[in-house]
Design a protein around this motif. Sequence first.
Motif, PDB file in Angstrom:
ATOM      1  N   SER A  86       0.665  -1.356  -0.040  1.00 18.71           N
ATOM      2  CA  SER A  86      -0.006  -0.134   0.077  1.00 18.71           C
ATOM      3  C   SER A  86       0.903   1.173  -0.047  1.00 18.71           C
ATOM      4  CB  SER A  86      -1.026   0.038   1.103  1.00 18.71           C
ATOM      5  OG  SER A  86      -0.236   0.072   2.295  1.00 18.71           O
ATOM      6  N   LYS A  87       2.187   1.124   0.228  1.00 19.96           N
ATOM      7  CA  LYS A  87       3.046   2.084   0.279  1.00 19.96           C
ATOM      8  C   LYS A  87       4.666   1.857  -0.026  1.00 19.96           C
ATOM      9  CE  LYS A  87       3.048   1.998   5.335  1.00 19.96           C
ATOM     10  NZ  LYS A  87       2.730   2.534   6.664  1.00 19.96           N
ATOM     11  N   PHE A  88       5.188   2.844  -0.569  1.00 22.48           N
ATOM     12  CA  PHE A  88       6.843   2.625  -0.655  1.00 22.48           C
ATOM     13  C   PHE A  88       7.518   3.707  -0.054  1.00 22.48           C
ATOM     14  CE2 PHE A  88       4.566   1.417  -4.598  1.00 22.48           C
ATOM     15  CZ  PHE A  88       5.004   0.312  -4.684  1.00 22.48           C
ATOM     16  N   MET A 142       8.691  18.313  -0.105  1.00 22.93           N
ATOM     17  CA  MET A 142       7.665  18.063   1.033  1.00 22.93           C
ATOM     18  C   MET A 142       8.294  16.769   2.047  1.00 22.93           C
ATOM     19  SD  MET A 142       3.623  16.498   0.987  1.00 22.93           S
ATOM     20  CE  MET A 142       4.173  15.243   0.418  1.00 22.93           C
ATOM     21  N   ASP A 143       9.197  15.783   1.008  1.00 25.15           N
ATOM     22  CA  ASP A 143       9.672  14.738   1.953  1.00 25.15           C
ATOM     23  C   ASP A 143      11.051  15.021   2.831  1.00 25.15           C
ATOM     24  OD1 ASP A 143       7.924  12.901   0.714  1.00 25.15           O
ATOM     25  OD2 ASP A 143       9.371  12.087  -0.890  1.00 25.15           O
ATOM     26  N   ILE A 144      11.544  16.094   2.263  1.00 26.50           N
ATOM     27  CA  ILE A 144      12.825  16.535   3.096  1.00 26.50           C
ATOM     28  C   ILE A 144      12.274  17.483   4.415  1.00 26.50           C
ATOM     29  CG2 ILE A 144      14.677  18.156   2.912  1.00 26.50           C
ATOM     30  CD1 ILE A 144      15.126  17.309  -0.160  1.00 26.50           C
ATOM     31  N   HIS A 145      11.094  18.315   3.993  1.00 28.70           N
ATOM     32  CA  HIS A 145      10.687  19.278   4.821  1.00 28.70           C
ATOM     33  C   HIS A 145       9.874  18.700   6.112  1.00 28.70           C
ATOM     34  CE1 HIS A 145       9.040  23.055   6.592  1.00 28.70           C
ATOM     35  NE2 HIS A 145       7.763  22.276   6.621  1.00 28.70           N
ATOM     36  N   THR A 146       9.327  17.420   5.801  1.00 27.20           N
ATOM     37  CA  THR A 146       8.390  16.634   6.835  1.00 27.20           C
ATOM     38  C   THR A 146       9.139  15.776   7.280  1.00 27.20           C
ATOM     39  OG1 THR A 146       7.432  15.434   5.097  1.00 27.20           O
ATOM     40  CG2 THR A 146       6.414  17.481   6.010  1.00 27.20           C
ATOM     41  N   HIS A 147      10.481  15.269   6.786  1.00 27.77           N
ATOM     42  CA  HIS A 147      10.944  14.012   7.012  1.00 27.77           C
ATOM     43  C   HIS A 147      10.214  12.882   6.932  1.00 27.77           C
ATOM     44  CE1 HIS A 147      14.352  16.562   8.705  1.00 27.77           C
ATOM     45  NE2 HIS A 147      13.251  17.305   9.530  1.00 27.77           N
ATOM     46  N   HIS A 148       9.158  12.765   6.192  1.00 27.54           N
ATOM     47  CA  HIS A 148       8.331  11.854   5.892  1.00 27.54           C
ATOM     48  C   HIS A 148       8.507  11.379   4.443  1.00 27.54           C
ATOM     49  CE1 HIS A 148       4.655   9.349   6.695  1.00 27.54           C
ATOM     50  NE2 HIS A 148       4.229   9.748   5.398  1.00 27.54           N
ATOM     51  N   ARG A 149       9.086  10.087   4.030  1.00 26.99           N
ATOM     52  CA  ARG A 149       9.479   9.657   2.777  1.00 26.99           C
ATOM     53  C   ARG A 149       8.586   8.754   2.347  1.00 26.99           C
ATOM     54  NH1 ARG A 149      14.624  11.483   1.680  1.00 26.99           N
ATOM     55  NH2 ARG A 149      15.791  12.258   3.381  1.00 26.99           N
ATOM     56  N   ILE A 150       7.499   8.587   2.944  1.00 20.83           N
ATOM     57  CA  ILE A 150       6.419   7.468   2.407  1.00 20.83           C
ATOM     58  C   ILE A 150       5.682   8.109   1.164  1.00 20.83           C
ATOM     59  CG2 ILE A 150       4.402   6.090   3.198  1.00 20.83           C
ATOM     60  CD1 ILE A 150       7.079   5.209   4.377  1.00 20.83           C
ATOM     61  N   ILE A 151       5.362   7.145   0.202  1.00 24.38           N
ATOM     62  CA  ILE A 151       4.427   7.537  -0.757  1.00 24.38           C
ATOM     63  C   ILE A 151       3.483   6.166  -0.984  1.00 24.38           C
ATOM     64  CG2 ILE A 151       5.934   6.850  -2.497  1.00 24.38           C
ATOM     65  CD1 ILE A 151       5.016   8.684  -4.338  1.00 24.38           C
ATOM     66  N   SER A 152       2.153   6.502  -1.016  1.00 25.22           N
ATOM     67  CA  SER A 152       1.323   5.433  -1.158  1.00 25.22           C
ATOM     68  C   SER A 152       1.526   4.821  -2.521  1.00 25.22           C
ATOM     69  CB  SER A 152      -0.302   6.051  -0.923  1.00 25.22           C
ATOM     70  OG  SER A 152      -0.661   7.048  -2.110  1.00 25.22           O
ATOM     71  N   TYR A 153       0.872   3.645  -2.772  1.00 28.78           N
ATOM     72  CA  TYR A 153       0.931   2.835  -3.949  1.00 28.78           C
ATOM     73  C   TYR A 153       0.179   3.628  -5.030  1.00 28.78           C
ATOM     74  CZ  TYR A 153       0.089  -1.031  -7.077  1.00 28.78           C
ATOM     75  OH  TYR A 153       0.096  -1.804  -8.281  1.00 28.78           O
ATOM     76  N   VAL A 154      -0.980   4.277  -4.802  1.00 27.75           N
ATOM     77  CA  VAL A 154      -1.621   4.878  -5.902  1.00 27.75           C
ATOM     78  C   VAL A 154      -0.884   6.172  -6.230  1.00 27.75           C
ATOM     79  CG1 VAL A 154      -3.839   6.273  -6.409  1.00 27.75           C
ATOM     80  CG2 VAL A 154      -3.821   4.168  -5.008  1.00 27.75           C
ATOM     81  N   ASN A 155      -0.287   7.057  -5.347  1.00 30.11           N
ATOM     82  CA  ASN A 155       0.261   8.141  -5.675  1.00 30.11           C
ATOM     83  C   ASN A 155       1.734   7.936  -6.284  1.00 30.11           C
ATOM     84  OD1 ASN A 155      -1.362   9.953  -4.740  1.00 30.11           O
ATOM     85  ND2 ASN A 155      -0.415  10.067  -2.545  1.00 30.11           N
ATOM     86  N   CYS A 156       2.182   6.782  -6.052  1.00 28.38           N
ATOM     87  CA  CYS A 156       3.502   6.228  -6.831  1.00 28.38           C
ATOM     88  C   CYS A 156       3.101   6.025  -8.312  1.00 28.38           C
ATOM     89  CB  CYS A 156       4.048   5.043  -6.182  1.00 28.38           C
ATOM     90  SG  CYS A 156       5.620   4.360  -6.924  1.00 28.38           S
ATOM     91  N   LEU A 157       1.908   5.374  -8.510  1.00 28.26           N
ATOM     92  CA  LEU A 157       1.518   4.978  -9.885  1.00 28.26           C
ATOM     93  C   LEU A 157       1.204   6.620 -10.755  1.00 28.26           C
ATOM     94  CD1 LEU A 157      -0.628   1.984  -9.733  1.00 28.26           C
ATOM     95  CD2 LEU A 157       1.479   2.137 -10.250  1.00 28.26           C
ATOM     96  N   LEU A 158       0.577   7.263  -9.872  1.00 29.00           N
ATOM     97  CA  LEU A 158       0.201   8.614 -10.557  1.00 29.00           C
ATOM     98  C   LEU A 158       1.618   9.436 -10.856  1.00 29.00           C
ATOM     99  CD1 LEU A 158      -2.779   9.838  -8.305  1.00 29.00           C
ATOM    100  CD2 LEU A 158      -2.688   9.267 -10.667  1.00 29.00           C
ATOM    101  N   GLN A 159       2.620   9.382  -9.799  1.00 28.42           N
ATOM    102  CA  GLN A 159       3.811  10.087 -10.188  1.00 28.42           C
ATOM    103  C   GLN A 159       4.329   9.383 -11.369  1.00 28.42           C
ATOM    104  OE1 GLN A 159       7.264   9.732  -7.587  1.00 28.42           O
ATOM    105  NE2 GLN A 159       7.310  11.937  -7.034  1.00 28.42           N
ATOM    106  N   LEU A 160       4.583   7.997 -11.446  1.00 28.11           N
ATOM    107  CA  LEU A 160       4.986   7.381 -12.490  1.00 28.11           C
ATOM    108  C   LEU A 160       4.663   7.690 -13.764  1.00 28.11           C
ATOM    109  CD1 LEU A 160       6.279   3.752 -12.573  1.00 28.11           C
ATOM    110  CD2 LEU A 160       4.892   4.573 -14.340  1.00 28.11           C
ATOM    111  N   SER A 161       3.009   8.039 -13.816  1.00 22.19           N
ATOM    112  CA  SER A 161       2.073   8.261 -14.876  1.00 22.19           C
ATOM    113  C   SER A 161       2.766   9.686 -15.592  1.00 22.19           C
ATOM    114  CB  SER A 161       0.924   8.015 -14.604  1.00 22.19           C
ATOM    115  OG  SER A 161       0.504   6.807 -14.662  1.00 22.19           O
TER     116      SER A 161
END
Length: 309
Positions: free
Chosen positions: A10-12, A83-102
């Motif tokens: 569900s997340k990466f 956003m990842d660097i600022h929040t120190h939260h490097r998680i990306i959801s499965y759906v958002n990962c596919l959207l980013q890839l697209s």
Amino acid sequence: MDPQNLTHVSKFLLLGLSEDPGLQPLLFGMFLSMYLVTVLGNLLFILAISSDLHLHTPMYFFLSNLSLADIGFTSATIPKVLMDIHTHHRIISYVNCLLQLSFFSFFGCMDNLLLTVMAYDRYVAICHPLHYPVIMNPNLCGLLVLVSFFLSLLESQLHCLMVSQLTFCMKVEIPHFFCDPSQLINLACSDTITKNILVYFIGAIFAGAPVSAILFSYTRIVSSILRVPSLGGKYKAFSTCGSHLLIVCLFYGTGVGVYLSSAVSPSLRTGARASVMYSIVTPMLNPFIYSLRNRDIKRAMQRLLSRPA
């Protein structure tokens, strides 16, 4: 690997360029400055072209679309990195990962095809100058951009469809700052031989064919320039395609370098660091390369910036 250890995650976890806490402020400043320069530079470039009637030609029409694609290309990845660097939260959801890839695949392919269209435009301008206004008419220019759009959409959906069919382990760490399709395929726990073959096949069609077309165009262009009798005529002919050739070398040179370095180097982070060049630096440099080498663009920029508010 046992079947029970496989699941549809569900997340990466995006590892980014570096996990060193001391480097995070530097990376944030670097990505933010490059993103702002890319967006503002390309927007200013588009405004300068649209505001000057003398620049309403096929070459500048394609350049405007290339600038739009460059903005989308960088916007697909950098905001998430910031956003990842600022929040120190490097998680990306499965759906958002596919959207980013697209989005990344779409705008990357759009850049690729627009560079090919621009090579054809330069080929017609230099090799068939008398027929240029007839061949490169507004209808054909619009059609070429429209075809590039739909082919890019097809390529991005094929990548997304392939990755969506992969099965990953329980915990997936991507050694990159975005969801790169090649990294995802390498990290999949399921058999990826067929999907690797499909990736290479898609690459041969959507990358190999445009590169071949660009090489063919410049072979004919160089042949025509060498037949020009005067040295001044040769320089003038070459100067019309020099900026485009430089961008082609930057885009494809760094892109090929990423995959070669990933194949040669045992470090998984090498490809991530090298991909900064073609995914961020090249789109940032495009408007400056054309502006510095083109007097018409310089004049349009000066008129745009000197207008009263």
